[in-house]
Write a protein that holds these residues in place. Structure first.
Motif, PDB file in Angstrom:
ATOM      1  N   ILE A 296      18.859  12.134  55.253  1.00  0.00           N
ATOM      2  CA  ILE A 296      17.589  12.822  55.456  1.00  0.00           C
ATOM      3  C   ILE A 296      17.244  12.711  56.929  1.00  0.00           C
ATOM      4  N   VAL A 297      17.071  13.857  57.572  1.00  0.00           N
ATOM      5  CA  VAL A 297      16.740  13.890  59.000  1.00  0.00           C
ATOM      6  C   VAL A 297      15.414  14.612  59.156  1.00  0.00           C
ATOM      7  N   ASP A 298      14.411  13.893  59.619  1.00  0.00           N
ATOM      8  CA  ASP A 298      13.087  14.483  59.839  1.00  0.00           C
ATOM      9  C   ASP A 298      12.329  13.583  60.800  1.00  0.00           C
ATOM     10  N   ASP A 299      11.519  14.193  61.641  1.00  0.00           N
ATOM     11  CA  ASP A 299      10.767  13.386  62.600  1.00  0.00           C
ATOM     12  C   ASP A 299       9.546  12.724  61.965  1.00  0.00           C
TER      13      ASP A 299
ATOM     14  N   ARG B 169      10.423  11.304  55.422  1.00  0.00           N
ATOM     15  CA  ARG B 169      11.651  10.527  55.192  1.00  0.00           C
ATOM     16  C   ARG B 169      11.475   9.541  54.046  1.00  0.00           C
ATOM     17  N   LYS B 170      10.348   8.844  54.019  1.00  0.00           N
ATOM     18  CA  LYS B 170      10.119   7.845  52.969  1.00  0.00           C
ATOM     19  C   LYS B 170      10.002   8.480  51.588  1.00  0.00           C
ATOM     20  N   ILE B 171       9.195   9.533  51.477  1.00  0.00           N
ATOM     21  CA  ILE B 171       8.981  10.169  50.179  1.00  0.00           C
ATOM     22  C   ILE B 171      10.276  10.786  49.659  1.00  0.00           C
ATOM     23  N   THR B 172      10.984  11.499  50.523  1.00  0.00           N
ATOM     24  CA  THR B 172      12.235  12.133  50.112  1.00  0.00           C
ATOM     25  C   THR B 172      13.276  11.086  49.747  1.00  0.00           C
TER      26      THR B 172
ATOM     27  N   ILE C  55      20.576   7.730  53.491  1.00  0.00           N
ATOM     28  CA  ILE C  55      20.499   7.285  54.880  1.00  0.00           C
ATOM     29  C   ILE C  55      19.424   8.155  55.530  1.00  0.00           C
ATOM     30  N   THR C  56      18.597   7.564  56.368  1.00  0.00           N
ATOM     31  CA  THR C  56      17.573   8.354  57.043  1.00  0.00           C
ATOM     32  C   THR C  56      17.801   8.321  58.556  1.00  0.00           C
ATOM     33  N   ALA C  57      17.348   9.395  59.199  1.00  0.00           N
ATOM     34  CA  ALA C  57      17.425   9.498  60.653  1.00  0.00           C
ATOM     35  C   ALA C  57      16.179  10.218  61.143  1.00  0.00           C
ATOM     36  N   LYS C  58      15.684   9.792  62.311  1.00  0.00           N
ATOM     37  CA  LYS C  58      14.429  10.369  62.822  1.00  0.00           C
ATOM     38  C   LYS C  58      14.632  11.644  63.631  1.00  0.00           C
ATOM     39  N   ASP C  59      15.874  11.867  64.083  1.00  0.00           N
ATOM     40  CA  ASP C  59      16.166  13.084  64.862  1.00  0.00           C
ATOM     41  C   ASP C  59      17.669  13.337  64.838  1.00  0.00           C
ATOM     42  N   GLY C  60      18.080  14.402  65.481  1.00  0.00           N
ATOM     43  CA  GLY C  60      19.487  14.774  65.475  1.00  0.00           C
ATOM     44  C   GLY C  60      20.395  13.738  66.105  1.00  0.00           C
TER      45      GLY C  60
END
Length: 70
Positions: free
Chosen positions: A30-33, A38-41, A53-58
């Protein structure tokens, strides 16, 4: 719960079960700023049987994808 939400939840659940039966839980990034998104998804997908796995940006996403443990 809305009809659309139930439909997506049902589809995710079926896909998650099929994939888990085949080769273990599928991995989703999940990639979102937005931290909230990110938490909900992440929670939704984890409950449906996905590894997340989560990421805050590209850039963060590319670094996470290159790690051998990802």
């Amino acid at each position: 719960m809305s009809r659309t939400k139930r439909r997506w939840s049902s589809r995710l659940s079926r896909r998650g079960r099929r994939a888990a039966a085949a080769s273990g839980p599928p991995l989703v990034m999940i990639v979102d700023d937005s931290l909230t998104v990110r938490k909900i998804t992440s929670r939704l997908l984890t409950r449906e049987g996905f590894d997340v796995i989560t990421a805050k940006d590209g850039l963060d996403a590319l670094q996470a994808a290159e790690r051998p443990d990802a």
